[in-house]
Design a protein around this motif. Structure first.
Motif, PDB file in Angstrom:
ATOM      1  N   SER A 101       0.846  -1.193   0.000  1.00 21.79           N
ATOM      2  CA  SER A 101       0.000   0.000   0.000  1.00 21.79           C
ATOM      3  C   SER A 101       0.881   1.242   0.000  1.00 21.79           C
ATOM      4  O   SER A 101       2.055   1.195   0.385  1.00 21.79           O
ATOM      5  CB  SER A 101      -0.899   0.007   1.238  1.00 21.79           C
ATOM      6  OG  SER A 101      -0.116   0.000   2.421  1.00 21.79           O
ATOM      7  N   GLN A 131      -3.130   1.213  -3.842  1.00 18.77           N
ATOM      8  CA  GLN A 131      -3.974   1.539  -2.699  1.00 18.77           C
ATOM      9  C   GLN A 131      -4.804   0.353  -2.231  1.00 18.77           C
ATOM     10  O   GLN A 131      -4.858   0.040  -1.047  1.00 18.77           O
ATOM     11  CB  GLN A 131      -4.908   2.701  -3.061  1.00 18.77           C
ATOM     12  CG  GLN A 131      -5.750   3.211  -1.906  1.00 18.77           C
ATOM     13  CD  GLN A 131      -6.805   4.188  -2.374  1.00 18.77           C
ATOM     14  OE1 GLN A 131      -7.850   3.775  -2.855  1.00 18.77           O
ATOM     15  NE2 GLN A 131      -6.525   5.472  -2.254  1.00 18.77           N
ATOM     16  N   GLY A 132      -5.446  -0.341  -3.165  1.00 25.66           N
ATOM     17  CA  GLY A 132      -6.331  -1.436  -2.803  1.00 25.66           C
ATOM     18  C   GLY A 132      -5.626  -2.774  -2.756  1.00 25.66           C
ATOM     19  O   GLY A 132      -4.435  -2.898  -3.047  1.00 25.66           O
ATOM     20  N   LEU A 133      -6.386  -3.804  -2.386  1.00 24.82           N
ATOM     21  CA  LEU A 133      -5.850  -5.156  -2.336  1.00 24.82           C
ATOM     22  C   LEU A 133      -5.772  -5.745  -3.738  1.00 24.82           C
ATOM     23  O   LEU A 133      -6.608  -5.447  -4.602  1.00 24.82           O
ATOM     24  CB  LEU A 133      -6.735  -6.044  -1.456  1.00 24.82           C
ATOM     25  CG  LEU A 133      -6.661  -5.798   0.050  1.00 24.82           C
ATOM     26  CD1 LEU A 133      -7.736  -6.616   0.757  1.00 24.82           C
ATOM     27  CD2 LEU A 133      -5.285  -6.170   0.588  1.00 24.82           C
ATOM     28  N   ARG A 146       0.248  -4.832   3.879  1.00 21.78           N
ATOM     29  CA  ARG A 146      -0.970  -4.086   4.136  1.00 21.78           C
ATOM     30  C   ARG A 146      -1.195  -3.984   5.639  1.00 21.78           C
ATOM     31  O   ARG A 146      -0.523  -4.633   6.435  1.00 21.78           O
ATOM     32  CB  ARG A 146      -2.186  -4.785   3.511  1.00 21.78           C
ATOM     33  CG  ARG A 146      -2.240  -4.823   1.991  1.00 21.78           C
ATOM     34  CD  ARG A 146      -2.402  -3.450   1.389  1.00 21.78           C
ATOM     35  NE  ARG A 146      -2.638  -3.467  -0.047  1.00 21.78           N
ATOM     36  CZ  ARG A 146      -1.693  -3.632  -0.980  1.00 21.78           C
ATOM     37  NH1 ARG A 146      -0.438  -3.836  -0.615  1.00 21.78           N
ATOM     38  NH2 ARG A 146      -1.987  -3.595  -2.259  1.00 21.78           N
ATOM     39  N   LEU A 147      -2.190  -3.176   6.027  1.00 22.76           N
ATOM     40  CA  LEU A 147      -2.639  -3.147   7.415  1.00 22.76           C
ATOM     41  C   LEU A 147      -3.175  -4.527   7.784  1.00 22.76           C
ATOM     42  O   LEU A 147      -3.778  -5.219   6.954  1.00 22.76           O
ATOM     43  CB  LEU A 147      -3.731  -2.107   7.606  1.00 22.76           C
ATOM     44  CG  LEU A 147      -3.312  -0.634   7.507  1.00 22.76           C
ATOM     45  CD1 LEU A 147      -4.550   0.258   7.529  1.00 22.76           C
ATOM     46  CD2 LEU A 147      -2.377  -0.258   8.635  1.00 22.76           C
ATOM     47  N   GLU A 149      -5.699  -5.589   9.348  1.00 20.45           N
ATOM     48  CA  GLU A 149      -7.131  -5.824   9.209  1.00 20.45           C
ATOM     49  C   GLU A 149      -7.538  -6.114   7.765  1.00 20.45           C
ATOM     50  O   GLU A 149      -8.643  -6.577   7.506  1.00 20.45           O
ATOM     51  CB  GLU A 149      -7.902  -4.614   9.719  1.00 20.45           C
ATOM     52  CG  GLU A 149      -7.611  -3.342   8.932  1.00 20.45           C
ATOM     53  CD  GLU A 149      -8.166  -2.095   9.582  1.00 20.45           C
ATOM     54  OE1 GLU A 149      -8.265  -1.073   8.900  1.00 20.45           O
ATOM     55  OE2 GLU A 149      -8.481  -2.150  10.783  1.00 20.45           O
ATOM     56  N   MET A 150      -6.639  -5.858   6.797  1.00 19.93           N
ATOM     57  CA  MET A 150      -6.964  -6.020   5.385  1.00 19.93           C
ATOM     58  C   MET A 150      -6.524  -7.367   4.820  1.00 19.93           C
ATOM     59  O   MET A 150      -6.820  -7.692   3.675  1.00 19.93           O
ATOM     60  CB  MET A 150      -6.317  -4.900   4.567  1.00 19.93           C
ATOM     61  CG  MET A 150      -6.757  -3.502   4.942  1.00 19.93           C
ATOM     62  SD  MET A 150      -5.873  -2.231   3.996  1.00 19.93           S
ATOM     63  CE  MET A 150      -6.497  -2.530   2.334  1.00 19.93           C
ATOM     64  N   ILE A 151      -5.811  -8.173   5.602  1.00 16.48           N
ATOM     65  CA  ILE A 151      -5.203  -9.391   5.087  1.00 16.48           C
ATOM     66  C   ILE A 151      -6.155 -10.577   5.230  1.00 16.48           C
ATOM     67  O   ILE A 151      -6.731 -10.798   6.293  1.00 16.48           O
ATOM     68  CB  ILE A 151      -3.885  -9.677   5.821  1.00 16.48           C
ATOM     69  CG1 ILE A 151      -2.910  -8.517   5.597  1.00 16.48           C
ATOM     70  CG2 ILE A 151      -3.266 -10.978   5.330  1.00 16.48           C
ATOM     71  CD1 ILE A 151      -1.635  -8.615   6.410  1.00 16.48           C
ATOM     72  N   TYR A 204     -12.814   8.779   1.703  1.00 15.91           N
ATOM     73  CA  TYR A 204     -12.623   8.073   2.966  1.00 15.91           C
ATOM     74  C   TYR A 204     -13.225   8.884   4.107  1.00 15.91           C
ATOM     75  O   TYR A 204     -13.038  10.098   4.203  1.00 15.91           O
ATOM     76  CB  TYR A 204     -11.141   7.840   3.220  1.00 15.91           C
ATOM     77  CG  TYR A 204     -10.853   7.059   4.478  1.00 15.91           C
ATOM     78  CD1 TYR A 204     -11.017   5.685   4.502  1.00 15.91           C
ATOM     79  CD2 TYR A 204     -10.455   7.711   5.644  1.00 15.91           C
ATOM     80  CE1 TYR A 204     -10.770   4.954   5.661  1.00 15.91           C
ATOM     81  CE2 TYR A 204     -10.199   6.993   6.808  1.00 15.91           C
ATOM     82  CZ  TYR A 204     -10.367   5.621   6.813  1.00 15.91           C
ATOM     83  OH  TYR A 204     -10.131   4.917   7.959  1.00 15.91           O
ATOM     84  N   GLU A 269      -4.540   1.566  14.896  1.00 18.33           N
ATOM     85  CA  GLU A 269      -4.531   0.594  13.807  1.00 18.33           C
ATOM     86  C   GLU A 269      -3.609  -0.567  14.182  1.00 18.33           C
ATOM     87  O   GLU A 269      -2.683  -0.411  14.978  1.00 18.33           O
ATOM     88  CB  GLU A 269      -4.038   1.264  12.521  1.00 18.33           C
ATOM     89  CG  GLU A 269      -4.932   2.362  11.993  1.00 18.33           C
ATOM     90  CD  GLU A 269      -6.218   1.832  11.375  1.00 18.33           C
ATOM     91  OE1 GLU A 269      -6.354   0.587  11.248  1.00 18.33           O
ATOM     92  OE2 GLU A 269      -7.087   2.637  11.016  1.00 18.33           O
TER      93      GLU A 269
END
Length: 311
Positions: A101, A131-133, A146-147, A149-151, A204, A269
């Motif tokens: 990211s 930016q996105g997955l 990535r963060l 929470e996004m994995i 956002y 985060e």
């Protein structure tokens, strides 16, 4: 076994991954004409087209999709095994492709790549900032960042940074001219720098904590960006309030160039993680990936002891 066909399969996979002949040629260190020749040779041997070509795009045909889905994972597995074999007798080597990211670049990639250039000169780290997955397996990446929470749960995740807060900041000049927000509702009267989500196209909404409860705040302002560093620069210039991750502005806050707004509303985060397919964890980790992880974690521990612009 058609040996000529076998040697050209990596070219087919590269064209599919890159979506074009020129980009694949740049990745492979070949001329576009050589890439075109390789594709044409494979198509002739198979007896059907692999790509639908227009003046603006290159896309896989059904036959091409089937070929790439079959050969892509096998070629990647061969490359990983070759890297492991090289690593048995010598230093880590090869091309390490990472999809990260935008915010991960300064926080967890740049210092690691700089250190690896000195420690592992035979490893080339290729970083794609998005930016996105993305599908890191389908796109041919060794790992993503990535963060947490996004994995996806079917990935192996390795922590690269400690948890950090998302904070609202502004310059002293902006505060002197427009005042300081005292409660979350005050944000509606301030010039807030927006953050455009590239993939969805939406803006956002800021996640904050008000009196122990998570709240989502829609903001408005005269500037919208797609990158946190750009939001930081605009905040430093006195344009308005920015919502950014605290490590990005740690040095600016310490030096007084920025001031944190509504500090009690900051949420935490989970931090940044490097992730890769779970199937890859069943075999010995590729030396080049192991070297990246070890270097990143070492730098992460050191940064916790030494404040700076990024952590």
């Amino acid at each position: 076994m058609d040996r000529d066909l076998l040697t050209h399969l990596p070219v087919i996979v590269a064209v599919a991954r890159r979506g074009g002949f020129a980009l694949a040629a740049a990745e492979l260190g070949m001329s576009p004409s050589a890439v075109s020749h390789a594709v044409r040779l494979v198509e002739e041997r198979i007896g059907q087209p692999l790509f639908a070509r227009t003046t603006r795009s290159v896309s896989l045909t059904e036959a091409g999709k089937a070929l790439v889905e079959t050969t892509g994972p096998a070629l990647q597995d061969i490359a990983e095994r070759m890297d492991r074999i090289r690593g048995v007798k010598g230093r880590p080597s090869g091309l390490l492709r990472i999809n990260a990211s935008n915010i991960a670049i300064p926080l967890a990639v740049t210092p690691v790549v700089a250190a690896m250039a000195e420690r592992y000169p035979d490893v080339t780290v290729e970083v794609f900032a998005e930016q996105g997955l993305v599908d890191i397996v389908g796109e041919g990446f060794d790992a993503g960042i990535r963060l947490g929470e996004m994995i996806a749960q079917d990935m192996v995740a390795v922590r690269l940074t400690p948890p950090f807060k998302a904070v609202v900041v502004a310059s002293p000049a902006y505060i002197g001219k427009h005042g300081r927000p005292r409660v979350v509702a005050d944000l509606a009267r301030h010039n807030c720098i927006g953050y455009r989500l590239v993939r969805s196209g939406g803006l956002y909404r800021w996640d904050l904590n008000e009196n122990g409860k998570d709240v989502v705040v829609e903001t408005r302002g005269t500037a919208v960006v797609t990158d946190s560093l750009a939001a930081t620069d605009l905040a430093l210039a006195g344009v308005g309030l920015a919502y950014v991750f605290e490590p990005l502005v740690r040095a600016d806050l310490a030096a007084g160039r920025l001031v944190q707004i509504l500090p009690k509303t900051a949420i935490e985060e989970p931090g940044l993680f490097l992730y890769f397919p779970r199937r890859a964890s069943m075999a010995p980790m590729a030396p080049k990936l192991r070297a990246f992880i070890d270097t990143a974690q070492e730098i992460g521990r050191a940064s916790m002891r030494t404040p700076g612009r990024v952590a």
